[in-house]
Design a protein around this motif. Sequence first.
Motif, PDB file in Angstrom:
ATOM      1  N   ASN A  30      -6.705  -0.352  -0.888  1.00 48.96           N
ATOM      2  CA  ASN A  30      -6.543  -1.618  -0.178  1.00 48.96           C
ATOM      3  C   ASN A  30      -5.165  -2.204  -0.487  1.00 48.96           C
ATOM      4  O   ASN A  30      -4.324  -1.564  -1.124  1.00 48.96           O
ATOM      5  N   GLU A  31      -4.929  -3.426  -0.044  1.00 54.38           N
ATOM      6  CA  GLU A  31      -3.612  -4.028  -0.221  1.00 54.38           C
ATOM      7  C   GLU A  31      -3.229  -4.145  -1.695  1.00 54.38           C
ATOM      8  O   GLU A  31      -2.095  -3.827  -2.084  1.00 54.38           O
ATOM      9  N   ALA A  32      -4.170  -4.583  -2.519  1.00 48.26           N
ATOM     10  CA  ALA A  32      -3.868  -4.766  -3.941  1.00 48.26           C
ATOM     11  C   ALA A  32      -3.495  -3.438  -4.596  1.00 48.26           C
ATOM     12  O   ALA A  32      -2.556  -3.372  -5.405  1.00 48.26           O
ATOM     13  N   ARG A  33      -4.220  -2.388  -4.274  1.00 43.41           N
ATOM     14  CA  ARG A  33      -3.932  -1.091  -4.890  1.00 43.41           C
ATOM     15  C   ARG A  33      -2.649  -0.471  -4.345  1.00 43.41           C
ATOM     16  O   ARG A  33      -1.918   0.199  -5.077  1.00 43.41           O
ATOM     17  N   LEU A  34      -2.357  -0.675  -3.072  1.00 43.42           N
ATOM     18  CA  LEU A  34      -1.101  -0.170  -2.523  1.00 43.42           C
ATOM     19  C   LEU A  34       0.097  -0.803  -3.220  1.00 43.42           C
ATOM     20  O   LEU A  34       1.135  -0.163  -3.428  1.00 43.42           O
ATOM     21  N   LYS A  35      -0.050  -2.046  -3.621  1.00 42.22           N
ATOM     22  CA  LYS A  35       1.050  -2.741  -4.311  1.00 42.22           C
ATOM     23  C   LYS A  35       1.306  -2.191  -5.708  1.00 42.22           C
ATOM     24  O   LYS A  35       2.366  -2.423  -6.280  1.00 42.22           O
ATOM     25  N   LEU A  36       0.329  -1.452  -6.243  1.00 44.92           N
ATOM     26  CA  LEU A  36       0.514  -0.839  -7.555  1.00 44.92           C
ATOM     27  C   LEU A  36       1.342   0.441  -7.488  1.00 44.92           C
ATOM     28  O   LEU A  36       1.873   0.899  -8.499  1.00 44.92           O
TER      29      LEU A  36
END
Length: 323
Positions: free
Chosen positions: A224-230
């Motif tokens: 999701n968005e949060a994991r893509l930012k990692l």
Amino acid sequence: MSTPKVLITRKWPVSVEKKLQMLYDVTLNEDDHPMTADELRDALQHYDAVCPAVCDSLPADVINIDNKRCKILANFGVGYNHIDIEAAKQQALIVTNTPGVLTESTADIAMTLLLMSARRGAEGDRLVRAKQWRGWCPTHMMSSDVTGATLGLIGFGRIAQAMARKAHHGFGMKILYFKPSPADPEIVENLNATRCDNIEELLQHSDYVSLHCPGGETTRHLINEARLKLMKPTAHLINTARGDVVDSQALIKALQEKTIAGAGLDVYEGEPNVDEGFLALDNVSLLPHLGSATIATRTAMGGKVLNNLTAFFSGQPLPDRVV
């Protein structure tokens, strides 16, 4: 006993269809059209066995019908999240699949997408076809190295292990993986693989992330968005698993904003529909669900279905029973 009636929902390799016709009263999908929910409901009422594929949606409202004749869904494919397994259990409807035979071909597609994304293969192909290439120059379409880079695998079953083997032994890639429990020590040693404690750790340390987990509610929008930012801004995401494992809108945003460098996709949410946002992007490579699409693999998958049907109709244990 009368010859069992069997429906094949889509076209299969001709050699497999002929073998089935020799054994059963088979109805083929001659024009290879996607079957509607009503057609599938009708099939469950009129056939002893229905052989669906990933493109056939079999939710509870299709399975839970009156006057059901069908006793087995002999699935053409290893994934079965298009079938409501709980509804099948409640209806005493057997489900089988085709594991093992599509491992190498799907891992090959994952590596193909990794290389396409890393080296901007799809973008370069479009450039040449559009007659816009102006010749070689030192800074044109520079891209990412694969050899020696770190590959992170989410899921570590047969396909992920096959990809890891190709990546490690063929390209000298360092292998990270995440699965709830440690993998076989012999496999880990052969690949010099390192297990991450969680997905977040894997995302932060990988140059390429490849998804190899099943679809379904438990993995929907796992990325999701949060994991893509990692992920690293230089990293690439590869998905040959199931489309709904990735939040499409979040991935499109990440690609647009260059949160990550690129992506390679063989599967999509709501396929065959592909979100228009992907089509406007140069930093995503798109394939039409080709993971198992080799002649040998698709023929072997059909052979697996045939083995499951043979076992079922002869009262023998089913080799690939899901439920």
